[in-house]
Design a protein around this motif. Structure first.
Motif, PDB file in Angstrom:
ATOM      1  N   ASP A 134       0.837  -1.197   0.000  1.00 58.39           N
ATOM      2  CA  ASP A 134       0.000   0.000   0.000  1.00 58.39           C
ATOM      3  C   ASP A 134       0.875   1.252   0.000  1.00 58.39           C
ATOM      4  O   ASP A 134       1.503   1.586   1.010  1.00 58.39           O
ATOM      5  CB  ASP A 134      -0.910  -0.022   1.239  1.00 58.39           C
ATOM      6  CG  ASP A 134      -1.912   1.125   1.251  1.00 58.39           C
ATOM      7  OD1 ASP A 134      -1.825   2.013   0.384  1.00 58.39           O
ATOM      8  OD2 ASP A 134      -2.796   1.132   2.134  1.00 58.39           O
ATOM      9  N   PHE A 135       0.912   1.940  -1.142  1.00 58.36           N
ATOM     10  CA  PHE A 135       1.628   3.201  -1.277  1.00 58.36           C
ATOM     11  C   PHE A 135       0.650   4.374  -1.411  1.00 58.36           C
ATOM     12  O   PHE A 135       1.056   5.466  -1.807  1.00 58.36           O
ATOM     13  CB  PHE A 135       2.520   3.172  -2.524  1.00 58.36           C
ATOM     14  CG  PHE A 135       3.616   2.149  -2.497  1.00 58.36           C
ATOM     15  CD1 PHE A 135       4.845   2.441  -1.928  1.00 58.36           C
ATOM     16  CD2 PHE A 135       3.423   0.887  -3.045  1.00 58.36           C
ATOM     17  CE1 PHE A 135       5.873   1.503  -1.913  1.00 58.36           C
ATOM     18  CE2 PHE A 135       4.436  -0.061  -3.030  1.00 58.36           C
ATOM     19  CZ  PHE A 135       5.667   0.243  -2.464  1.00 58.36           C
ATOM     20  N   SER A 136      -0.614   4.161  -1.099  1.00 62.93           N
ATOM     21  CA  SER A 136      -1.647   5.142  -1.425  1.00 62.93           C
ATOM     22  C   SER A 136      -1.425   6.494  -0.765  1.00 62.93           C
ATOM     23  O   SER A 136      -1.837   7.526  -1.291  1.00 62.93           O
ATOM     24  CB  SER A 136      -3.033   4.595  -1.070  1.00 62.93           C
ATOM     25  OG  SER A 136      -3.134   4.300   0.318  1.00 62.93           O
ATOM     26  N   ALA A 137      -0.765   6.532   0.390  1.00 63.33           N
ATOM     27  CA  ALA A 137      -0.518   7.794   1.084  1.00 63.33           C
ATOM     28  C   ALA A 137       0.968   8.153   1.099  1.00 63.33           C
ATOM     29  O   ALA A 137       1.396   8.977   1.909  1.00 63.33           O
ATOM     30  CB  ALA A 137      -1.059   7.737   2.512  1.00 63.33           C
ATOM     31  N   ALA A 138       1.739   7.543   0.222  1.00 63.14           N
ATOM     32  CA  ALA A 138       3.182   7.797   0.171  1.00 63.14           C
ATOM     33  C   ALA A 138       3.514   8.816  -0.910  1.00 63.14           C
ATOM     34  O   ALA A 138       2.775   8.985  -1.887  1.00 63.14           O
ATOM     35  CB  ALA A 138       3.936   6.496  -0.090  1.00 63.14           C
ATOM     36  N   THR A 139       4.642   9.489  -0.730  1.00 66.92           N
ATOM     37  CA  THR A 139       5.212  10.362  -1.753  1.00 66.92           C
ATOM     38  C   THR A 139       6.407   9.645  -2.355  1.00 66.92           C
ATOM     39  O   THR A 139       7.346   9.288  -1.641  1.00 66.92           O
ATOM     40  CB  THR A 139       5.665  11.706  -1.148  1.00 66.92           C
ATOM     41  OG1 THR A 139       4.522  12.373  -0.583  1.00 66.92           O
ATOM     42  CG2 THR A 139       6.285  12.595  -2.215  1.00 66.92           C
ATOM     43  N   LEU A 140       6.362   9.413  -3.665  1.00 65.21           N
ATOM     44  CA  LEU A 140       7.413   8.661  -4.353  1.00 65.21           C
ATOM     45  C   LEU A 140       8.215   9.605  -5.240  1.00 65.21           C
ATOM     46  O   LEU A 140       7.676  10.215  -6.166  1.00 65.21           O
ATOM     47  CB  LEU A 140       6.809   7.543  -5.200  1.00 65.21           C
ATOM     48  CG  LEU A 140       5.836   6.582  -4.500  1.00 65.21           C
ATOM     49  CD1 LEU A 140       5.378   5.500  -5.475  1.00 65.21           C
ATOM     50  CD2 LEU A 140       6.471   5.960  -3.282  1.00 65.21           C
ATOM     51  N   ALA A 141       9.500   9.722  -4.941  1.00 60.31           N
ATOM     52  CA  ALA A 141      10.383  10.593  -5.726  1.00 60.31           C
ATOM     53  C   ALA A 141      11.544   9.762  -6.264  1.00 60.31           C
ATOM     54  O   ALA A 141      12.331   9.220  -5.487  1.00 60.31           O
ATOM     55  CB  ALA A 141      10.906  11.741  -4.867  1.00 60.31           C
ATOM     56  N   HIS A 142      11.620   9.648  -7.576  1.00 61.99           N
ATOM     57  CA  HIS A 142      12.681   8.860  -8.215  1.00 61.99           C
ATOM     58  C   HIS A 142      12.660   7.408  -7.696  1.00 61.99           C
ATOM     59  O   HIS A 142      13.691   6.849  -7.320  1.00 61.99           O
ATOM     60  CB  HIS A 142      14.049   9.490  -7.975  1.00 61.99           C
ATOM     61  CG  HIS A 142      14.122  10.934  -8.391  1.00 61.99           C
ATOM     62  ND1 HIS A 142      14.122  11.310  -9.716  1.00 61.99           N
ATOM     63  CD2 HIS A 142      14.153  12.082  -7.661  1.00 61.99           C
ATOM     64  CE1 HIS A 142      14.169  12.634  -9.794  1.00 61.99           C
ATOM     65  NE2 HIS A 142      14.187  13.120  -8.567  1.00 61.99           N
ATOM     66  N   VAL A 143      11.472   6.823  -7.702  1.00 57.72           N
ATOM     67  CA  VAL A 143      11.285   5.432  -7.297  1.00 57.72           C
ATOM     68  C   VAL A 143      11.050   4.605  -8.553  1.00 57.72           C
ATOM     69  O   VAL A 143      10.200   4.945  -9.378  1.00 57.72           O
ATOM     70  CB  VAL A 143      10.109   5.288  -6.318  1.00 57.72           C
ATOM     71  CG1 VAL A 143       9.815   3.818  -6.036  1.00 57.72           C
ATOM     72  CG2 VAL A 143      10.409   6.038  -5.019  1.00 57.72           C
ATOM     73  N   ALA A 144      11.802   3.516  -8.692  1.00 58.59           N
ATOM     74  CA  ALA A 144      11.691   2.654  -9.869  1.00 58.59           C
ATOM     75  C   ALA A 144      11.107   1.306  -9.477  1.00 58.59           C
ATOM     76  O   ALA A 144      11.503   0.711  -8.474  1.00 58.59           O
ATOM     77  CB  ALA A 144      13.053   2.459 -10.514  1.00 58.59           C
ATOM     78  N   PHE A 145      10.150   0.838 -10.274  1.00 57.59           N
ATOM     79  CA  PHE A 145       9.602  -0.509 -10.147  1.00 57.59           C
ATOM     80  C   PHE A 145      10.053  -1.273 -11.394  1.00 57.59           C
ATOM     81  O   PHE A 145       9.714  -0.890 -12.515  1.00 57.59           O
ATOM     82  CB  PHE A 145       8.081  -0.467 -10.067  1.00 57.59           C
ATOM     83  CG  PHE A 145       7.556   0.279  -8.870  1.00 57.59           C
ATOM     84  CD1 PHE A 145       7.398  -0.357  -7.652  1.00 57.59           C
ATOM     85  CD2 PHE A 145       7.217   1.622  -8.972  1.00 57.59           C
ATOM     86  CE1 PHE A 145       6.907   0.325  -6.542  1.00 57.59           C
ATOM     87  CE2 PHE A 145       6.732   2.319  -7.873  1.00 57.59           C
ATOM     88  CZ  PHE A 145       6.573   1.674  -6.649  1.00 57.59           C
ATOM     89  N   ARG A 146      10.799  -2.370 -11.200  1.00 59.98           N
ATOM     90  CA  ARG A 146      11.488  -2.989 -12.315  1.00 59.98           C
ATOM     91  C   ARG A 146      11.254  -4.497 -12.419  1.00 59.98           C
ATOM     92  O   ARG A 146      10.869  -5.143 -11.463  1.00 59.98           O
ATOM     93  CB  ARG A 146      13.004  -2.737 -12.191  1.00 59.98           C
ATOM     94  CG  ARG A 146      13.393  -1.271 -12.271  1.00 59.98           C
ATOM     95  CD  ARG A 146      14.880  -1.075 -12.092  1.00 59.98           C
ATOM     96  NE  ARG A 146      15.276   0.304 -12.330  1.00 59.98           N
ATOM     97  CZ  ARG A 146      16.498   0.779 -12.173  1.00 59.98           C
ATOM     98  NH1 ARG A 146      17.472  -0.028 -11.779  1.00 59.98           N
ATOM     99  NH2 ARG A 146      16.765   2.046 -12.414  1.00 59.98           N
ATOM    100  N   ASP A 147      11.521  -4.987 -13.616  1.00 57.27           N
ATOM    101  CA  ASP A 147      11.619  -6.431 -13.880  1.00 57.27           C
ATOM    102  C   ASP A 147      10.349  -7.200 -13.590  1.00 57.27           C
ATOM    103  O   ASP A 147      10.394  -8.316 -13.073  1.00 57.27           O
ATOM    104  CB  ASP A 147      12.792  -7.029 -13.104  1.00 57.27           C
ATOM    105  CG  ASP A 147      14.124  -6.477 -13.562  1.00 57.27           C
ATOM    106  OD1 ASP A 147      14.327  -6.385 -14.788  1.00 57.27           O
ATOM    107  OD2 ASP A 147      14.954  -6.127 -12.716  1.00 57.27           O
ATOM    108  N   GLY A 148       9.211  -6.591 -13.917  1.00 56.30           N
ATOM    109  CA  GLY A 148       7.963  -7.335 -13.861  1.00 56.30           C
ATOM    110  C   GLY A 148       7.117  -7.147 -12.626  1.00 56.30           C
ATOM    111  O   GLY A 148       6.227  -7.960 -12.355  1.00 56.30           O
ATOM    112  N   ILE A 149       7.344  -6.104 -11.851  1.00 57.24           N
ATOM    113  CA  ILE A 149       6.465  -5.834 -10.709  1.00 57.24           C
ATOM    114  C   ILE A 149       5.078  -5.480 -11.213  1.00 57.24           C
ATOM    115  O   ILE A 149       4.909  -4.634 -12.101  1.00 57.24           O
ATOM    116  CB  ILE A 149       7.030  -4.694  -9.835  1.00 57.24           C
ATOM    117  CG1 ILE A 149       8.251  -5.195  -9.055  1.00 57.24           C
ATOM    118  CG2 ILE A 149       5.967  -4.162  -8.873  1.00 57.24           C
ATOM    119  CD1 ILE A 149       8.903  -4.145  -8.180  1.00 57.24           C
TER     120      ILE A 149
END
Length: 238
Positions: A134-149
């Motif tokens: 659950d990232f619904s209330a998070a702030t994501l800065a320069h976050v990478a989701f890789r390789d099939g997430i």
């Protein structure tokens, strides 16, 4: 003599409190943490699982923590909370996250579903589980989701984010549109960003997430980079 503060842990830890811990180095090896509290910790360099055996964190809380982990090791976080936390430079090549909750700010973090081949031979698995976080209330800065997430399996930020579900189709179209812009700093920045995203599209990473926080302080002639990316994605059919 070095004045660095270090905490090394092994074995089983149940309902222990490490709240308020302030160390330069944290290292856990072949350990399991069950219902432990790491709230309000300050760790400048964390290795959550050194060695080749997975270190597990189950039902643990890291609320209010400020943690940097350039080499987090081999670890699994299950049903852990990171509420109001600041996570910086986690390069999660062999780290799994299952049913975790994140709020606060996550910066310069790589999440990946595939274990690098050299690590895979050592730890005995080729994939990392990344499920129902659950990232619904998070702030994501320069976050990478890789390789099939699978980003459709996660709860994504409700504001300041835009998900492209068919990156293998949409990202090349976005790049073509951006490369047709007149020469400008905005064009250079957007094209470079999309070229980076294109490295992880296709079969390896179909879902691509753009976030406003990654473009904070990067307005070009009054144009917001994030808004331009969203406009491009819509024009490209996302």
């Amino acid at each position: 003599m070095s004045s660095a503060k270090t905490l090394d842990l092994q074995g089983l830890h149940v309902q222990e409190s490490f709240a308020g811990l302030d160390v330069d180095h944290f290292d856990a090896m072949s350990a399991r943490f069950d219902r432990c509290a790491f709230d309000n910790t300050r760790i400048r360099r964390a290795c959550f699982g050194s060695g080749i055996e997975v270190t597990e964190y189950v039902d643990c809380s890291f609320d209010g923590a400020h943690i940097s982990a350039p080499s987090p090791g081999v670890a699994r976080f299950e049903r852990c909370t990171f509420r109001g936390s600041r996570l910086v430079k986690w390069l999660c090549d062999s780290v799994e996250f299952i049913d975790c909750v994140f709020t606060g700010r996550i910066s310069e973090v790589n999440f990946t579903a595939a274990v690098p081949p050299m690590d895979a031979r050592l730890i005995g698995r080729t994939t990392n589980r990344f499920e129902r976080n659950d990232f619904s209330a998070a702030t994501l800065a320069h976050v990478a989701f890789r390789d099939g997430i699978d980003l459709l399996d996660q709860r994504l930020p409700t504001t300041g984010s835009y998900l492209v579900e068919d990156g293998d189709v949409v990202i090349p179209k976005m790049l073509a549109l951006a490369r047709a812009w007149p020469e400008s700093r905005a064009k250079d920045a957007v094209v470079a960003h999309l070229e980076t995203k294109s490295l992880y599209r296709g079969v390896r990473q179909r879902h691509v997430l753009f976030t406003a926080a990654s473009w904070e302080g990067k307005a070009f002639a009054g144009l917001d980079g994030y808004e331009r990316l969203v406009d491009l994605a819509r024009l490209a059919g996302a």
